[in-house]
Design a protein around this motif. Structure first.
Motif, PDB file in Angstrom:
ATOM      1  N   GLU A 236       0.771  -1.183   0.232  1.00  0.00           N
ATOM      2  CA  GLU A 236      -0.094   0.066  -0.117  1.00  0.00           C
ATOM      3  C   GLU A 236       0.724   1.176   0.141  1.00  0.00           C
ATOM      4  N   ALA A 237       2.166   1.145   0.409  1.00  0.00           N
ATOM      5  CA  ALA A 237       2.957   2.462   0.503  1.00  0.00           C
ATOM      6  C   ALA A 237       3.952   2.780  -0.489  1.00  0.00           C
ATOM      7  N   VAL A 238       3.883   1.508  -1.532  1.00  0.00           N
ATOM      8  CA  VAL A 238       4.810   1.604  -2.502  1.00  0.00           C
ATOM      9  C   VAL A 238       4.407   2.848  -3.612  1.00  0.00           C
ATOM     10  N   VAL A 239       5.500   3.593  -3.888  1.00  0.00           N
ATOM     11  CA  VAL A 239       5.111   4.765  -4.648  1.00  0.00           C
ATOM     12  C   VAL A 239       5.818   4.193  -6.026  1.00  0.00           C
ATOM     13  N   THR A 240       5.088   4.426  -7.191  1.00  0.00           N
ATOM     14  CA  THR A 240       5.399   3.927  -8.324  1.00  0.00           C
ATOM     15  C   THR A 240       6.258   4.858  -9.084  1.00  0.00           C
ATOM     16  N   PRO A 241       7.420   4.465  -9.707  1.00  0.00           N
ATOM     17  CA  PRO A 241       8.429   5.213 -10.207  1.00  0.00           C
ATOM     18  C   PRO A 241       7.527   5.657 -11.704  1.00  0.00           C
ATOM     19  N   ALA A 242       7.513   7.015 -11.836  1.00  0.00           N
ATOM     20  CA  ALA A 242       6.745   7.369 -13.150  1.00  0.00           C
ATOM     21  C   ALA A 242       7.951   7.910 -14.319  1.00  0.00           C
ATOM     22  N   PRO A 243       7.572   7.144 -15.380  1.00  0.00           N
ATOM     23  CA  PRO A 243       8.577   7.550 -16.455  1.00  0.00           C
ATOM     24  C   PRO A 243       8.704   9.029 -16.770  1.00  0.00           C
ATOM     25  N   GLU A 244       9.715   9.506 -17.615  1.00  0.00           N
ATOM     26  CA  GLU A 244       9.765  10.672 -18.035  1.00  0.00           C
ATOM     27  C   GLU A 244       8.708  10.904 -19.196  1.00  0.00           C
ATOM     28  N   PRO A 245       7.932  12.064 -18.992  1.00  0.00           N
ATOM     29  CA  PRO A 245       7.212  12.359 -20.162  1.00  0.00           C
ATOM     30  C   PRO A 245       7.577  12.176 -21.490  1.00  0.00           C
ATOM     31  N   ILE A 246       6.798  11.822 -22.587  1.00  0.00           N
ATOM     32  CA  ILE A 246       7.238  11.761 -23.870  1.00  0.00           C
ATOM     33  C   ILE A 246       6.579  12.958 -24.738  1.00  0.00           C
ATOM     34  N   PRO A 247       7.398  13.505 -25.736  1.00  0.00           N
ATOM     35  CA  PRO A 247       6.848  14.736 -26.372  1.00  0.00           C
ATOM     36  C   PRO A 247       5.718  14.149 -27.175  1.00  0.00           C
ATOM     37  N   VAL A 248       4.642  15.194 -27.352  1.00  0.00           N
ATOM     38  CA  VAL A 248       3.330  14.830 -27.682  1.00  0.00           C
ATOM     39  C   VAL A 248       3.234  15.201 -29.521  1.00  0.00           C
ATOM     40  N   ALA A 249       4.326  16.198 -29.611  1.00  0.00           N
ATOM     41  CA  ALA A 249       4.308  16.753 -31.056  1.00  0.00           C
ATOM     42  C   ALA A 249       4.910  15.389 -32.042  1.00  0.00           C
ATOM     43  N   GLY A 250       4.179  15.289 -33.142  1.00  0.00           N
ATOM     44  CA  GLY A 250       4.586  14.291 -34.152  1.00  0.00           C
ATOM     45  C   GLY A 250       4.102  12.941 -34.135  1.00  0.00           C
ATOM     46  N   GLN A 251       3.266  12.844 -32.887  1.00  0.00           N
ATOM     47  CA  GLN A 251       2.726  11.328 -32.936  1.00  0.00           C
ATOM     48  C   GLN A 251       1.441  11.362 -33.601  1.00  0.00           C
ATOM     49  N   PRO A 252       1.351  10.189 -34.232  1.00  0.00           N
ATOM     50  CA  PRO A 252       0.079  10.103 -35.006  1.00  0.00           C
ATOM     51  C   PRO A 252      -1.128  10.131 -34.135  1.00  0.00           C
ATOM     52  N   ALA A 253      -2.291  10.678 -35.077  1.00  0.00           N
ATOM     53  CA  ALA A 253      -3.593  10.990 -34.532  1.00  0.00           C
ATOM     54  C   ALA A 253      -4.270   9.607 -34.050  1.00  0.00           C
ATOM     55  N   ALA A 254      -4.812   9.617 -32.854  1.00  0.00           N
ATOM     56  CA  ALA A 254      -5.782   8.442 -32.582  1.00  0.00           C
ATOM     57  C   ALA A 254      -6.807   8.050 -33.531  1.00  0.00           C
ATOM     58  N   VAL A 255      -6.997   6.735 -33.785  1.00  0.00           N
ATOM     59  CA  VAL A 255      -7.888   6.254 -34.587  1.00  0.00           C
ATOM     60  C   VAL A 255      -8.811   5.197 -34.018  1.00  0.00           C
ATOM     61  N   GLU A 256     -10.106   5.569 -34.278  1.00  0.00           N
ATOM     62  CA  GLU A 256     -11.133   4.366 -33.700  1.00  0.00           C
ATOM     63  C   GLU A 256     -11.296   3.337 -34.607  1.00  0.00           C
ATOM     64  N   HIS A 257     -11.528   2.263 -34.133  1.00  0.00           N
ATOM     65  CA  HIS A 257     -11.647   0.943 -34.758  1.00  0.00           C
ATOM     66  C   HIS A 257     -12.604   0.174 -34.463  1.00  0.00           C
ATOM     67  N   ASP A 258     -13.370  -0.408 -35.269  1.00  0.00           N
ATOM     68  CA  ASP A 258     -14.269  -1.477 -34.878  1.00  0.00           C
ATOM     69  C   ASP A 258     -13.689  -2.785 -34.181  1.00  0.00           C
ATOM     70  N   THR A 259     -13.947  -3.107 -33.130  1.00  0.00           N
ATOM     71  CA  THR A 259     -13.368  -4.264 -32.419  1.00  0.00           C
ATOM     72  C   THR A 259     -14.458  -5.178 -31.792  1.00  0.00           C
ATOM     73  N   PRO A 260     -15.226  -5.758 -32.824  1.00  0.00           N
ATOM     74  CA  PRO A 260     -16.444  -6.630 -32.231  1.00  0.00           C
ATOM     75  C   PRO A 260     -15.848  -7.522 -31.178  1.00  0.00           C
ATOM     76  N   GLY A 261     -16.796  -8.030 -29.843  1.00  0.00           N
ATOM     77  CA  GLY A 261     -16.348  -9.200 -29.438  1.00  0.00           C
ATOM     78  C   GLY A 261     -14.977  -8.973 -28.525  1.00  0.00           C
ATOM     79  N   THR A 262     -14.593  -7.701 -28.144  1.00  0.00           N
ATOM     80  CA  THR A 262     -13.441  -7.467 -27.342  1.00  0.00           C
ATOM     81  C   THR A 262     -13.546  -6.843 -26.031  1.00  0.00           C
ATOM     82  N   PRO A 263     -14.598  -7.391 -25.238  1.00  0.00           N
ATOM     83  CA  PRO A 263     -14.562  -6.638 -23.764  1.00  0.00           C
ATOM     84  C   PRO A 263     -13.659  -6.937 -22.777  1.00  0.00           C
TER      85      PRO A 263
END
Length: 585
Positions: A236-263
């Motif tokens: 309960e007391a463990v603090v997760t080491p957070a990774p360094e932030p990653i630059p957002v610029a240049g990353q591809p846009a998010a894309v929505e997909h049909d993913t039937p039967g994937t709950p």
């Protein structure tokens, strides 16, 4: 003292109790130390009570050695002090609440911070009275939802709780260190294997907090250590080491997909690899690339409820204890079908961050979900997911939360190695409470300059009755209990294994001699068979067993060390002196 087994209020059992899951529960019941009265409620029979008192005495001696003064507060307490600190509601269903005949609310004390603060306030008014360390050994009550493992997790239990009151933080640190060292001496004397780990303060409040955990595969607490650095903490007391932030610029846009039967995460990963998403990643997609959103409903102490979304990497599960510790004093439970029906924007199996944020639902994420990390997660429509949803660009969480499980191999928070997980039983907890309770009750004294000084408080608990079970848990074998000398109900168990009149008379002489030397003797003078007596002796677990049997006619008796299993023949006419030398050597 001599106690004859023929007169002792004792019935040993050959079979394990049906409800027993752990060795200590099985053996303490079979050996006649305790008996179940109701779920989580046990009677202490003569042998069990002697062990309990022995453990109490060890605790009492070490508390007295650091200047502790013993008092005894009532177990039946008024509501008002706990209302003042809000713990009347914060404790939730774990609190035993009762009313007297006039309708006044009362409680059975789960812990006594409030009463100790009020006691000091009522007695002391000058800096000259400080510091003070008070303690009690008292029965406590908590309405455990699932009492289990006998006296390891009961609804009624004996605890030593002590409290320090000092004029400043340096004084508190000194009191804290004194208690920490006293606890180490207590557990060393009782022969308990333990670790000290960083812990959370929970409903107790305060800053610094450490737990003493007895090593046990049957423990309910998981703790982690780093062998390289010595870091140790309750999960309960463990603090997760957070990774360094990653630059957002240049990353591809998010894309929505049909993913039937994937709950499920597994089905989603299979879809991603079959749909060619792996090519975008340059490697196979794993569960760690997905963002799992778990919905919980919080019940706050004021009675209000709130739905909260918890986002964690899909390769991990939510750790209920870490979740509860992060959300205290609120209580958390998973959403029900009725909750989902009442909130149609929550699409089970396909929940994403956007619907939560757009509908005013607080969204907390694992520390690994830093700005620039891209995820595969729900698109808030049945059979649809989003690939490449970037934190800090496509969604901004409301904060972070330590809720994901901690695993073997995770990086240590100190950055100096990997974590290794183990199980333990909490046997003590120490807190630097600070001013939470002295502020609540305005516990002041006049300082040296004539101005009021607010006292600073520490709280230090040892599970006394739990220690009996812990010792039994760590010190037993296939034959029965094996008590260390400091906790054993008797110093030695003398068994007559021969019906010969001379041997019986000789055993009486030896027992009288041991008693004259100040030893506490359990004397099996029954007419039962030697086999029955030996089995009972091994089950009951005194550290030394002296057998007066066939060898008596040859001038010999057998001395057995129950802890090591070693046995030796010793001269009958020197038995008393030899035993005393062994026990006190």
């Amino acid at each position: 003292m001599i106690t004859r087994l023929s007169h002792l209020f004792l019935r040993t059992l050959r079979d394990d109790p049906a409800d027993a899951e752990v060795p200590s529960h099985k053996l303490l019941v079979r050996a006649g130390y305790v008996r179940r009265i109701a779920p989580g409620v046990y009677s202490w029979l003569p042998l069990g009570l002697k062990v309990l008192r022995r453990v109490e005495n060890v605790v009492r001696e070490e508390m007295d050695a650091i200047g502790g003064q013993e008092i005894l507060l009532p177990a039946l307490l008024p509501r008002e002090p706990y209302e003042t600190t809000n713990r009347w509601t914060e404790y939730g269903d774990a609190l035993f609440r009762v009313q007297d005949r006039k309708g006044a609310d009362m409680l059975l004390g789960p812990t006594h911070e409030e009463l100790f603060a009020l006691t000091v306030k009522g007695e002391y008014n000058s800096y000259k009275d400080l510091p003070v360390r008070l303690y009690q050994i008292q029965t406590k009550y908590r309405d455990e939802e699932r009492p289990r493992a006998g006296i390891l997790r009961g609804r009624e239990f004996v605890m030593k709780d002590s409290y320090s009151f000092d004029l400043d933080e340096d004084g508190l640190k000194a009191s804290y260190a004194a208690h920490r060292e006293a606890y180490q001496r207590i557990f060393s004397r009782l022969g308990v294997e333990y670790v000290i780990v960083a812990a959370t303060s929970g409903a107790m409040g305060g800053s610094a907090s450490e737990e003493f955990l007895a090593s046990s595969p049957n423990g309910e607490d998981t703790y982690v250590t780093c062998r390289e650095s010595g870091y140790a903490a309750n999960v309960e007391a463990v603090v997760t080491p957070a990774p360094e932030p990653i630059p957002v610029a240049g990353q591809p846009a998010a894309v929505e997909h049909d993913t039937p039967g994937t709950p499920t995460i597994a089905a989603l990963v299979d879809w991603a690899n079959e749909a060619g998403i792996a090519e975008q990643f340059g490697r196979p997609v794993t569960a760690a690339d997905t963002l799992k959103n778990v919905m919980v409903k919080l019940r706050h102490p004021d009675g209000k409820s709130e739905i909260v979304g918890i986002g964690i990497p899909g390769d991990r599960e939510v750790d209920a204890k870490r979740l509860e510790a992060s959300l205290e004093p609120a209580e958390a439970e998973l959403l029900t079908d009725a909750d989902f029906a009442a909130n149609p924007f929550l699409v089970k199996g396909y929940i994403g961050p956007k619907a939560l944020l757009n509908n005013g639902v607080r969204y907390l994420v694992d520390p690994r979900v830093v700005t620039g990390t891209a995820w595969i997660t729900g698109a808030d429509s049945a059979g649809k997911h989003v690939v490449g949803l970037v934190a800090g660009r496509d969604f901004t969480p409301d904060g972070t939360i330590e809720a994901a499980e901690v695993r073997d191999g995770d990086p240590s928070p100190d950055g100096r190695g990997a974590l290794h997980a183990a199980r333990g039983i909490e046997i003590a907890h120490i807190f630097q409470l600070g001013y939470k309770y002295t502020d609540a009750f305005e516990v002041d004294v006049l300082g040296e300059n004539g101005k009021p000084v607010r006292l600073i408080q520490g709280s230090y608990g040892v599970g006394v009755s739990r220690m009996v079970a812990v010792i039994a848990e760590q010190m037993h074998d296939e034959k029965g209990l094996r008590w260390p000398a400091e906790a054993a109900p008797f110093d030695i168990h003398v068994v007559i294994a021969n019906k010969d009149a001379a041997a019986r008379a000789g055993a009486e002489e030896v027992v009288a001699g041991l008693h004259a030397q100040g030893l506490e003797v359990l004397f099996d003078d029954r007419t039962a068979s030697p086999g029955v007596k030996f089995k009972d002796a091994e089950l009951l677990g005194m550290p030394w067993i002296l057998v007066v049997g066939r060898g008596w006619s040859e001038g010999k008796v057998e001395l057995r060390n129950r802890l090591t299993g070693a046995a030796e023949d010793i001269a009958a006419d020197a038995a008393v002196q030899t035993v005393v030398a062994k026990l006190r050597g």
